[in-house]
Design a protein around this motif. Structure first.
Motif, PDB file in Angstrom:
ATOM      1  N   ILE A 295      21.863 -10.477   7.165  1.00 51.37           N
ATOM      2  CA  ILE A 295      23.260 -10.572   6.727  1.00 51.37           C
ATOM      3  C   ILE A 295      23.345 -11.665   5.676  1.00 51.37           C
ATOM      4  CG2 ILE A 295      25.587 -11.323   7.372  1.00 51.37           C
ATOM      5  CD1 ILE A 295      25.280  -9.894  10.010  1.00 51.37           C
ATOM      6  N   ILE A 296      23.989 -11.348   4.544  1.00 52.28           N
ATOM      7  CA  ILE A 296      24.240 -12.338   3.493  1.00 52.28           C
ATOM      8  C   ILE A 296      25.748 -12.537   3.416  1.00 52.28           C
ATOM      9  CG2 ILE A 296      23.968 -12.940   1.063  1.00 52.28           C
ATOM     10  CD1 ILE A 296      21.542 -11.122   0.939  1.00 52.28           C
ATOM     11  N   SER A 297      26.188 -13.763   3.613  1.00 54.56           N
ATOM     12  CA  SER A 297      27.621 -14.013   3.715  1.00 54.56           C
ATOM     13  C   SER A 297      28.089 -15.015   2.672  1.00 54.56           C
ATOM     14  CB  SER A 297      27.955 -14.548   5.115  1.00 54.56           C
ATOM     15  OG  SER A 297      27.260 -15.763   5.351  1.00 54.56           O
ATOM     16  N   GLY A 298      29.326 -14.836   2.229  1.00 53.24           N
ATOM     17  CA  GLY A 298      29.914 -15.761   1.279  1.00 53.24           C
ATOM     18  C   GLY A 298      30.503 -15.041   0.083  1.00 53.24           C
ATOM     19  N   GLY A 299      30.966 -15.806  -0.879  1.00 52.75           N
ATOM     20  CA  GLY A 299      31.544 -15.214  -2.080  1.00 52.75           C
ATOM     21  C   GLY A 299      32.749 -15.981  -2.559  1.00 52.75           C
ATOM     22  N   GLY A 300      33.663 -15.256  -3.184  1.00 49.78           N
ATOM     23  CA  GLY A 300      34.871 -15.863  -3.729  1.00 49.78           C
ATOM     24  C   GLY A 300      34.812 -16.036  -5.227  1.00 49.78           C
ATOM     25  N   THR A 301      33.632 -16.416  -5.742  1.00 55.00           N
ATOM     26  CA  THR A 301      33.441 -16.575  -7.181  1.00 55.00           C
ATOM     27  C   THR A 301      32.091 -15.980  -7.574  1.00 55.00           C
ATOM     28  OG1 THR A 301      32.280 -18.701  -7.020  1.00 55.00           O
ATOM     29  CG2 THR A 301      34.698 -18.781  -7.108  1.00 55.00           C
ATOM     30  N   GLY A 302      31.933 -15.733  -8.876  1.00 54.01           N
ATOM     31  CA  GLY A 302      30.654 -15.231  -9.371  1.00 54.01           C
ATOM     32  C   GLY A 302      29.522 -16.189  -9.078  1.00 54.01           C
ATOM     33  N   GLY A 303      29.831 -17.497  -9.020  1.00 56.21           N
ATOM     34  CA  GLY A 303      28.810 -18.502  -8.731  1.00 56.21           C
ATOM     35  C   GLY A 303      28.200 -18.366  -7.353  1.00 56.21           C
ATOM     36  N   HIS A 304      28.918 -17.719  -6.426  1.00 54.77           N
ATOM     37  CA  HIS A 304      28.369 -17.429  -5.104  1.00 54.77           C
ATOM     38  C   HIS A 304      27.799 -16.018  -5.037  1.00 54.77           C
ATOM     39  CE1 HIS A 304      29.857 -21.152  -3.551  1.00 54.77           C
ATOM     40  NE2 HIS A 304      31.124 -20.817  -3.610  1.00 54.77           N
ATOM     41  N   ILE A 305      28.479 -15.070  -5.690  1.00 54.01           N
ATOM     42  CA  ILE A 305      28.139 -13.649  -5.525  1.00 54.01           C
ATOM     43  C   ILE A 305      26.838 -13.275  -6.223  1.00 54.01           C
ATOM     44  CG2 ILE A 305      28.899 -11.283  -6.001  1.00 54.01           C
ATOM     45  CD1 ILE A 305      31.823 -12.515  -5.872  1.00 54.01           C
ATOM     46  N   TYR A 306      26.668 -13.698  -7.473  1.00 52.92           N
ATOM     47  CA  TYR A 306      25.483 -13.260  -8.221  1.00 52.92           C
ATOM     48  C   TYR A 306      24.177 -13.813  -7.651  1.00 52.92           C
ATOM     49  CZ  TYR A 306      29.009 -11.400 -11.333  1.00 52.92           C
ATOM     50  OH  TYR A 306      30.079 -10.703 -11.824  1.00 52.92           O
ATOM     51  N   PRO A 307      24.136 -15.069  -7.210  1.00 55.11           N
ATOM     52  CA  PRO A 307      22.915 -15.507  -6.518  1.00 55.11           C
ATOM     53  C   PRO A 307      22.655 -14.711  -5.243  1.00 55.11           C
ATOM     54  CG  PRO A 307      24.190 -17.404  -7.199  1.00 55.11           C
ATOM     55  CD  PRO A 307      25.051 -16.204  -7.446  1.00 55.11           C
ATOM     56  N   ALA A 308      23.724 -14.360  -4.520  1.00 59.18           N
ATOM     57  CA  ALA A 308      23.560 -13.586  -3.285  1.00 59.18           C
ATOM     58  C   ALA A 308      22.918 -12.235  -3.575  1.00 59.18           C
ATOM     59  CB  ALA A 308      24.914 -13.397  -2.605  1.00 59.18           C
ATOM     60  N   ILE A 309      23.382 -11.573  -4.624  1.00 64.25           N
ATOM     61  CA  ILE A 309      22.822 -10.269  -4.998  1.00 64.25           C
ATOM     62  C   ILE A 309      21.372 -10.420  -5.455  1.00 64.25           C
ATOM     63  CG2 ILE A 309      22.983  -8.386  -6.682  1.00 64.25           C
ATOM     64  CD1 ILE A 309      26.066  -8.777  -6.548  1.00 64.25           C
ATOM     65  N   ALA A 310      21.091 -11.495  -6.200  1.00 62.31           N
ATOM     66  CA  ALA A 310      19.713 -11.740  -6.654  1.00 62.31           C
ATOM     67  C   ALA A 310      18.779 -11.965  -5.464  1.00 62.31           C
ATOM     68  CB  ALA A 310      19.676 -12.950  -7.593  1.00 62.31           C
ATOM     69  N   ILE A 311      19.249 -12.676  -4.450  1.00 57.89           N
ATOM     70  CA  ILE A 311      18.435 -12.887  -3.238  1.00 57.89           C
ATOM     71  C   ILE A 311      18.187 -11.557  -2.531  1.00 57.89           C
ATOM     72  CG2 ILE A 311      18.403 -13.968  -0.945  1.00 57.89           C
ATOM     73  CD1 ILE A 311      20.135 -16.246  -2.237  1.00 57.89           C
ATOM     74  N   ALA A 312      19.236 -10.735  -2.438  1.00 60.14           N
ATOM     75  CA  ALA A 312      19.087  -9.414  -1.806  1.00 60.14           C
ATOM     76  C   ALA A 312      18.052  -8.578  -2.547  1.00 60.14           C
ATOM     77  CB  ALA A 312      20.436  -8.701  -1.767  1.00 60.14           C
ATOM     78  N   ASN A 313      18.121  -8.582  -3.864  1.00 61.78           N
ATOM     79  CA  ASN A 313      17.160  -7.815  -4.662  1.00 61.78           C
ATOM     80  C   ASN A 313      15.734  -8.317  -4.446  1.00 61.78           C
ATOM     81  OD1 ASN A 313      19.264  -6.309  -5.733  1.00 61.78           O
ATOM     82  ND2 ASN A 313      19.393  -7.497  -7.625  1.00 61.78           N
ATOM     83  N   ALA A 314      15.575  -9.630  -4.360  1.00 56.92           N
ATOM     84  CA  ALA A 314      14.240 -10.206  -4.135  1.00 56.92           C
ATOM     85  C   ALA A 314      13.714  -9.860  -2.749  1.00 56.92           C
ATOM     86  CB  ALA A 314      14.292 -11.724  -4.324  1.00 56.92           C
TER      87      ALA A 314
END
Length: 372
Positions: free
Chosen positions: A6-25
């Motif tokens: 589970i990847i949790s968090g967000g609210g701004t691009g500064g949180h969301i884009y790293p989260a997606i990059a981690i998921a992709n990795a």
């Protein structure tokens, strides 16, 4: 082992884009992985995460306003409902590990996970830990940070200096130079200044440029001025149509790598992702932190670079009077440019997403072996 994350968090691009990059990795390193995102209802992650191809569930959580509002009175009820829903999600999805990337959406799911002895990993993008991450940091198995000296906020034994995941097309900029000069119709014999204030724009940067753009052009500086969508019409009316003089006034830039490739000096805000990109690009940088962010994160981000000799800081309140002169001083000081470039490159972490994914997998496997 089958990996469920589970990847949790967000609210701004500064949180969301790293989260997606981690998921992709994670997907790239382990084909047998299930990933579920948890965000906040009505926030941008509810659109951006599905666009990236991942499932997301929203919690009714929201932040606390700094002034007394009706929304603050609703907060305890939203928190209770979010904790209950987070518990249901963990019971049904059964994650091996939960990652928190910051923002209040990560609070309930991380808190429930930690109380159920499910390992958690935090990714802190800023040089100053956010409130949610500070509260949860004491029980996290690993905390992946982007700045040195984060021991002030977190236990030293769990900190990993991984950097922030950013776009990979800025790692090798030399191959983009020729195309960059051609795209912007610039001469390689004259310095290039790039000014940007994010996708919406930054009023202080725009007003500072308006005060001194002619001075810069007279000094032979070529300029890419990204006003942001919100301010573009206003400043394009005043300063647009001067491309032959070496001035481009644009709302938004898609191919940032080509702009970075030809820039001699960059001026920008000090959001975590912008700084991480600049560290990889290795560009002499003047930072003007936004004063309008929670807990003055941007000043702390900027100071983390300034303290390493990796950037110059101009305060928001001083920028209208001082910024253009600071730019001209730096443009004319090749030695200072080289020093800033060398120092900022040392802080770059090109493999951040993969390094964070490796930490997550290691935590999950260690926990799995412990209880099986």
């Amino acid at each position: 082992m089958k990996l469920k994350v589970i990847i949790s968090g967000g609210g701004t691009g500064g949180h969301i884009y790293p989260a997606i990059a981690i998921a992709n990795a994670l997907k790239a390193s382990n084909s047998d992985v299930d990933i579920l995102f948890v965000g906040a209802e009505g926030r941008m992650e509810m659109d951006k995460v599905p666009e990236a191809g991942y499932e997301i569930v929203g919690l009714p959580i929201s932040g606390i306003q700094r002034r007394l509002t009706l929304e603050n009175l609703k907060f305890p009820f939203k928190l209770i409902k979010s904790l209950w829903k987070a518990g249901e999600l963990i019971s049904s999805f059964k994650p091996n590990v939960v990652i928190g990337v910051g923002g209040y959406a990560s609070g309930p799911i991380m808190w429930i996970a930690q109380n159920r002895k499910i390992p958690t990993v935090i990714q802190e993008q800023n040089g100053y830990a956010g409130l949610t991450n500070k509260i949860l940091g004491g029980k996290a198995e690993k905390i992946c940070v982007a700045y040195p000296n984060m021991e002030y906020y977190f236990p030293k034994r769990v900190i990993e200096f991984t950097g922030n995941p950013v776009r990979q097309d800025i790692v090798d900029l030399s191959s983009q130079k020729e195309e960059g000069y051609k795209q912007w119709d610039f001469s390689s014999d004259k310095p290039v200044l790039f000014v940007f204030g994010g996708s919406l724009g930054a009023l202080t940067l725009n007003e500072s440029m308006a005060n001194g753009v002619d001075k810069l052009l007279e000094a032979g500086v070529q300029i890419i001025w990204q006003t942001g969508k919100y301010y573009h019409e206003r400043y394009h009316q005043k300063f647009g149509g001067r491309e032959k003089e070496g001035l481009h006034v644009v709302a938004f830039i898609k191919e940032m790598e080509k702009v970075y490739a030809i820039s001699n000096v960059v001026v920008g805000r000090s959001g975590a992702l912008s700084i991480s990109e600049l560290c990889l690009a290795g560009l002499p940088t003047i930072l003007v932190p936004s004063p309008n962010v929670a807990e003055d994160h941007q000043t702390k981000n900027a100071m983390a670079l300034v303290n390493e000799g990796a950037a110059i800081l101009v305060k928001d309140v001083d920028a209208r009077a001082q910024l253009v002169d600071e730019v001209l001083t730096l443009i004319n000081d090749k030695e200072k440019q080289a020093s800033l470039s060398q120092s900022i490159l040392k802080l770059g972490k090109p493999n951040a997403a993969n390094d964070i994914a490796a930490q997550v997998i290691n935590v999950a496997e260690r926990h799995y072996k412990k209880f099986n």
